[in-house]
Enzyme design. Sequence first.
Site, PDB file in Angstrom:
ATOM      1  N   ASP A  45       0.721  -1.141  -0.001  1.00 17.53           N
ATOM      2  CA  ASP A  45      -0.659  -0.125   0.122  1.00 17.53           C
ATOM      3  C   ASP A  45       0.116   1.478  -0.086  1.00 17.53           C
ATOM      4  OD1 ASP A  45      -1.718  -1.759   0.544  1.00 17.53           O
ATOM      5  OD2 ASP A  45      -2.298  -1.376   1.885  1.00 17.53           O
TER       6      ASP A  45
ATOM      7  N   ASP B  15      -4.651  -0.708  -1.975  1.00 15.06           N
ATOM      8  CA  ASP B  15      -5.770  -0.571  -1.190  1.00 15.06           C
ATOM      9  C   ASP B  15      -6.861   0.186  -1.841  1.00 15.06           C
ATOM     10  OD1 ASP B  15      -7.268  -1.152   1.297  1.00 15.06           O
ATOM     11  OD2 ASP B  15      -7.372   0.788   2.349  1.00 15.06           O
TER      12      ASP B  15
ATOM     13  N   HIS C  40     -10.064   0.700  -3.151  1.00 18.27           N
ATOM     14  CA  HIS C  40     -11.125   1.116  -2.241  1.00 18.27           C
ATOM     15  C   HIS C  40     -12.781   1.774  -3.554  1.00 18.27           C
ATOM     16  CE1 HIS C  40     -10.458  -0.518   1.598  1.00 18.27           C
ATOM     17  NE2 HIS C  40      -9.886   0.998   1.902  1.00 18.27           N
TER      18      HIS C  40
ATOM     19  N   HIS D 168     -10.434   6.623   1.761  1.00 21.61           N
ATOM     20  CA  HIS D 168      -9.140   6.640   1.485  1.00 21.61           C
ATOM     21  C   HIS D 168      -9.148   5.986  -0.395  1.00 21.61           C
ATOM     22  CE1 HIS D 168      -9.236   4.103   3.900  1.00 21.61           C
ATOM     23  NE2 HIS D 168      -9.039   2.855   3.260  1.00 21.61           N
TER      24      HIS D 168
ATOM     25  N   LYS E 207      -7.278  -4.632  -3.116  1.00 25.29           N
ATOM     26  CA  LYS E 207      -7.791  -5.343  -2.112  1.00 25.29           C
ATOM     27  C   LYS E 207      -8.669  -4.617  -1.533  1.00 25.29           C
ATOM     28  CE  LYS E 207      -4.502  -4.134   1.368  1.00 25.29           C
ATOM     29  NZ  LYS E 207      -4.574  -2.690   2.019  1.00 25.29           N
TER      30      LYS E 207
ATOM     31  N   CYS F 283      -1.995  -2.712   7.376  1.00 25.28           N
ATOM     32  CA  CYS F 283      -2.001  -3.578   6.491  1.00 25.28           C
ATOM     33  C   CYS F 283      -0.413  -4.278   6.317  1.00 25.28           C
ATOM     34  CB  CYS F 283      -1.934  -2.691   4.891  1.00 25.28           C
ATOM     35  SG  CYS F 283      -3.587  -2.222   5.049  1.00 25.28           S
TER      36      CYS F 283
END
Length: 206
Positions: free
Chosen positions: A9, A51, A53, A85, A108, A152
């Site tokens: 990340d 990450d 989202h 974020h 992810k 993470c």
Amino acid sequence: MNKALLIVDLQNDFCEGGSLEVKNSSNIIPVINNLIDKFRQGASPVIATKDWHPFDHRSFASVSGGKIGELGSLNGIPQIWWPDHCVQGTEGAELHPDLKPVDEIIHKGTDPEVDSYSGFFSASGQPTGLETLLKKQEIGTLYVVGLATDYCVKFTVLDALSLGYKVFVIEDGCQGVNLNPRDSELALDDMKKGGAVILSSSELDI
Ligand code: VGL
Ligand code: ZN
């Protein structure tokens, strides 16, 4: 068995100026770039997680109505509420521009209903594809760096250990959020207890 560098990340939103900024995160970039060079020279793969989202991810305080930094519950699983974020397709979700190129990217946190701190599995146990990728490339040893030590990085390392990987965590290649001041230290202890070797990049002999 082969080895790989796993960069967790290292995205703009977790770096200085980002919406979920980790303090001093830019210090780790030169360390990681050196490691990328070393792994390249040895023809070992460099893998990054992102990450990733959707805009309405329910770990966002703005979506779930929680207070940033407080603990709540998401579909029965304990959840800290975060500022928005790493929204798919935004600048904040991109890898830091100073980071050297990587070979593979694993996404992810794509399910709006479930968070995923680990690069291997979501909080509800859905695989991200990282284990499949590592199997395909016959990788048995991981060198882990990135953000954030206390979220993470920690959960990725603990999953790697329970899947049977040999794990080295390069301390000066990681940085933590530290909602509580000792969180990173405690996270490194947990990883060590789980069987990870914690070392600094200067001690690395690859
Ligand atoms: C992370 C908080 C929320 C991380 C991801 O990459 O450590 N932390 N989402
Ligand atoms: Zn997230």
